[in-house]
Scaffold this active site. Structure first.
Site, short mmCIF file in Angstrom:
data_model
loop_
_atom_site.label_atom_id
_atom_site.label_comp_id
_atom_site.label_asym_id
_atom_site.label_seq_id
_atom_site.Cartn_x
_atom_site.Cartn_y
_atom_site.Cartn_z
N ASP A 142 0.86 -1.18 0.00
CA ASP A 142 0.00 0.00 0.00
C ASP A 142 0.90 1.23 0.00
O ASP A 142 1.71 1.42 0.91
CB ASP A 142 -0.89 -0.03 1.26
CG ASP A 142 -2.01 0.99 1.18
OD1 ASP A 142 -2.11 1.67 0.15
OD2 ASP A 142 -2.77 1.09 2.16
N ASP A 148 -2.87 2.45 -6.10
CA ASP A 148 -1.77 2.50 -5.15
C ASP A 148 -1.70 1.33 -4.19
O ASP A 148 -0.98 1.38 -3.21
CB ASP A 148 -1.83 3.82 -4.36
CG ASP A 148 -3.09 3.93 -3.53
OD1 ASP A 148 -4.04 3.18 -3.80
OD2 ASP A 148 -3.13 4.76 -2.62
N GLU A 149 -2.45 0.29 -4.44
CA GLU A 149 -2.29 -0.89 -3.58
C GLU A 149 -2.56 -2.17 -4.35
O GLU A 149 -3.31 -2.17 -5.32
CB GLU A 149 -3.19 -0.80 -2.34
CG GLU A 149 -4.65 -0.64 -2.63
CD GLU A 149 -5.51 -0.65 -1.37
OE1 GLU A 149 -5.26 -1.48 -0.48
OE2 GLU A 149 -6.44 0.16 -1.29
#
Lengths: 373, 447
Positions: B71, B164-165
């Protein structure tokens, strides 16, 4: 009110009433059938505010009067009573109940006052004519499969009944229905008195209710049409309906006139073959590919996930080679409309609408959109 | 998976556990090794013996765990700070306009209480000196693709959850990389920082649920491990709202049943939980025991594609709504085309000034990915809603997705122009691909 009525007669009247009544109702009175007794008839009236049906039935009226009672409950009771029974309906004003008696069965049903029952406003009909039941049956039966269910194009949710120029010249009574993927255009001889009938869109539900009036070939149906309403009547039953308030699109430009590639095939055989090959397809839109070449038709389905099928039919085709795809359901539906002669398909290219008719009969024409396959 | 009955601890503190070897990894120089117990005492790792860095990770299962969740830390804000070093120590908020919400707040802003999804005015009240930046999605997408490429080098099993993860399953990659997953993951975040200038936190465990929980434990630049042996202990007093997908509504219904913490769930039989909560009950039963059998799958199916926009000022103006609707439909269509998907259902979403929302959906006969069709369908839904405005938000989307090969396969008899419009749209797409998005636009997109 107190009446006695034969079970079969009562069942027919109540059945018609309860099918008009909407299953889910927010206004309680609309779930009821209005029963009015006078002279030697009982009259059953039901409405959903868009459609009203009135059914007159012979009855022994002991005491005239009127009441309303839940249509589905009454229908269920009468349906379960033994055939040939004599049913007595007694309304008791004091208790507000309707007693239903037949043999040893006895029911007591809640009622609502007749004053609350909405009666459809009577209106002036612009045009009145008489049409034979068999003719109306053909017009609506052959077109109703193409009625759209799409709410955004509500004006397609019915059959467009209007006066049009017949293909052979003169005028015709014409019914058209389409959902944008297929279209049916059915013509009948114009009945006397219908010449200046305004074109109306008869809603899907009304078409379904009307069908119940049309079983008897010999029956003449009195048709009345205004800009906003349409009425179909037999001596006993009157069906009144609002028409869809919208403009039916100009369908004439949709019907291809220049399709030249001609396929002639036995409709029943064709339908069975389409049905068979479509079995392997699991997709919602079951695409069937038609490959046409020199008196030969190959029907095929290729569903990568579930399998493939192919069937060859001997047909009459002498034009250029053609490959074209269709939704199997649409093909079946139009093929099922053919009942006397061979089905004649007229194609243009694999991307253009295809026309289908029965032999050379131009009075029933179907158009279907192809599918990319 | 160990049997929960045996691992569920009734630990007696007086009873001494025999010390276990400690697996140690330096997050600075990436050297790693095993420390054996000395003289009956558990080993203690304080600094890396090679580089003396205190950033070491020690855990008894460190090198055997292989399911990870990565993350990024305040992703959008990190990218902005990278591109503009002047922002480095300033509070930065990424979000749209006066009426929008915070999509990302940097850690400086978070100290002041700014959170994601907070209305912008509230965020600015807490942090008036914040630098508010409109999201530059194309830049973030680009960075995200680069991170994705780095993750793809580690394992084919990468399941992105958003830009983003992502989950990664590194099982069986040790011999390929010549190093355990923990080392490779540390190398990944180091590369992300060195090459892309963004930092990330890693959660490492034995299933997806715990990996995701772990990545959140030690943000930013964290590396958290939840081993199999400590799972039951770890979860015992944690609230069930920690589970992804348990929102306020689910939380309330669980609370009615007296379930607040994972330990409460342990009292329930599977059959009772299932009877009360349906399929969620079954999931809860297993999660409470640290069991999660979902696979990290590279191609988690997309269920719907949608876009929405919050207006600067509430509006009931059809012209304005129509302009927005077209732009949204175009964005949805772009996504669908990029993913080679098409939808059978078009949805319209509206939020009134009082935040009550309205959604309308329309099934299509033929799945579509064409902006024109999405727009026209949504527009007719908007017309049917009638005059319920003013609205603060408008959204549109497609669902019941199918591969694009099944899309737009039948034309419309009554709308023969539709084929022409679809062709025009494809041509427009081609022009944009070559000369950029602004090269050609519909007039209605300008309103």
């Amino acid at each position: 009110m107190k009446i006695s009525i034969e079970r079969g007669t009562l069942l027919k009247a109540v059945a018609q009433a309860q099918s008009v009544v909407e299953r889910r109702n927010t206004i309680p009175i609309l779930a009821n059938v209005l029963i009015e007794a006078e002279g030697d008839t009982a009259q059953f009236r039901a409405t959903d505010l868009d459609i009203e049906v009135v059914d007159k039935a012979p009855a022994q009226v002991e005491r005239a009067g009127a009441t309303t009672v839940a249509a589905t409950t009454l229908h269920e009771i009468v349906r379960k009573l033994p055939d040939g029974a004599l049913v007595t309906l007694t309304a008791d004003a004091a208790s507000g109940r309707l007693t239903v008696e037949a043999g040893r069965s006895n029911f007591s049903l809640a009622t609502l006052p007749r004053e609350d029952f909405p009666v459809m406003a009577s209106s002036e009909y612009h045009s009145n004519f008489t049409a034979n039941a068999a003719i109306l049956r053909r017009l609506f039966d052959k077109s109703k499969f193409a009625i759209s269910t799409e709410e955004t194009r509500y004006y397609l949710n019915g059959v467009y009944m209007h006066v049009a120029d017949a293909v052979e010249g003169g005028k015709a009574l014409r019914c058209v229905a389409t959902d944008g993927h297929r279209l049916a255009r059915i013509d009948a001889n114009l009945p006397m008195g219908a010449e200046d009938m305004p074109g109306v869109i008869v809603p899907r539900k009304t078409v379904g209710e009307l069908r119940k009036l049309l079983d008897d070939d010999e029956m003449d149906i009195a048709v009345s049409v205004s800009e906003t309403k349409v009425r179909f009547a037999t001596p006993n039953i009157t069906l009144t309906s609002k028409v869809i308030d919208g403009t039916f699109p100009d369908y004439t430009r949709v019907i291809p006139a220049g399709n030249t590639r001609r396929l002639e095939v036995d409709a029943a055989e064709f339908a069975r073959a389409v049905d068979r090959v479509a079995t392997v397809s699991s997709e919602r839109s079951r695409a069937v590919k038609l490959q046409l070449d020199d008196d030969r038709l190959i029907l095929s389905v290729n569903a990568p996930d579930s399998g493939a099928a192919e069937e060859e039919l001997a047909v009459a085709y002498s034009d250029e080679r053609l490959e074209i795809g269709f939704n199997a359901k649409y093909l079946l539906e139009i093929a099922n409309q053919v009942d006397r002669e061979n089905a004649v398909f007229l194609f243009n290219s694999s991307g253009d609408p295809t026309l289908m008719r029965e032999g050379n009969d131009e009075s029933a024409v179907y158009v279907v959109m192809p599918m990319r396959v | 998976m160990t049997d929960p009955e045996t691992t569920h601890p009734h630990i007696d503190p007086s009873e001494e556990q025999p010390p276990v070897p400690l697996q140690v990894l330096c997050r600075e120089c990436l050297s790693y090794g095993v420390m054996k117990p000395k003289g009956g005492k558990a080993p203690v790792a304080r600094r890396c013996p090679k580089c003396q860095s205190p950033r070491i990770k020690a855990h008894s299962e460190l090198f055997s765990l292989s399911i990870a969740h990565m993350d990024c830390d305040a992703f959008y804000a990190s990218v902005e700070k990278r591109d503009n070093p002047e922002l480095a120590d300033k509070p930065v908020i990424i979000g749209g306009g006066r009426r929008g919400v915070v999509s990302t707040a940097c850690y400086v802003a978070r100290i002041r209480g700014v959170r994601s999804a907070m209305p912008m005015f509230q965020a600015l009240k807490l942090c008036p000196d914040a630098v508010v930046i409109k999201p530059r999605m194309d830049v973030y997408v680009d960075v995200s693709h680069k991170i994705r490429a780095m993750m793809d080098e580690l394992t084919p099993d990468v399941e992105p959850l958003s830009l983003d993860e992502a989950f990664m399953d590194l099982s069986g990659t040790q011999r390929l990389h010549g190093a355990p997953p923990a080392v490779m993951l540390t190398r990944l975040v180091k590369r992300m920082k060195d090459e892309l200038g963004v930092t990330g936190s890693i959660g490492l465990s034995h299933n997806k649920f715990l990996a995701k929980v772990a990545s959140d434990l030690d943000k930013p630049r964290g590396f958290s491990v939840i081993g199999a042996a400590e799972t039951a202990d770890f979860l015992h007093d944690k609230p069930v709202r920690m589970i992804w997908g348990i929102g306020p509504a689910a939380q309330a219904s669980l609370e009615k049943a007296g379930i607040r913490h994972f330990s409460d769930l342990l009292r329930w039989e599977l059959i009772d939980l299932t009877a009360r909560f349906g399929s969620m009950g079954e999931r809860l039963y297993h999660l409470a025991r640290g069991q999660d059998r979902r696979r990290v799958s590279a191609n988690a199916p997309v269920k719907s594609i949608s876009k929405e926009t919050t207006f600067n000022e509430d509006t009931a103006n059809m012209e304005v709504l129509d302009g927005h609707l077209w732009r949204l439909a175009e964005k949805v269509s772009d996504r669908a085309k990029a993913k080679q998907l098409a939808g059978r259902v078009v949805t319209l979403k509206l939020k009134r000034a009082n935040h009550s929302s309205l959604t309308r959906r329309q099934s299509l006969r033929d799945a579509t990915q064409i902006a024109d069709t999405i727009y026209r369908t949504a527009r007719s839904l908007l017309d049917q809603v009638g005059d319920e405005g003013p609205y603060r938000l408008l959204g549109c989307g497609i669902s019941e997705l199918v591969p694009e090969t099944q899309a737009d396969i039948t034309g419309d008899l009554l709308d023969p122009q539709a084929v022409q419009r679809a062709k025009a749209e494809r041509a427009t797409d081609a022009i944009r691909q070559k000369f950029g998005d602004a090269a050609i636009q519909k007039g209605r997109a300008l309103r």
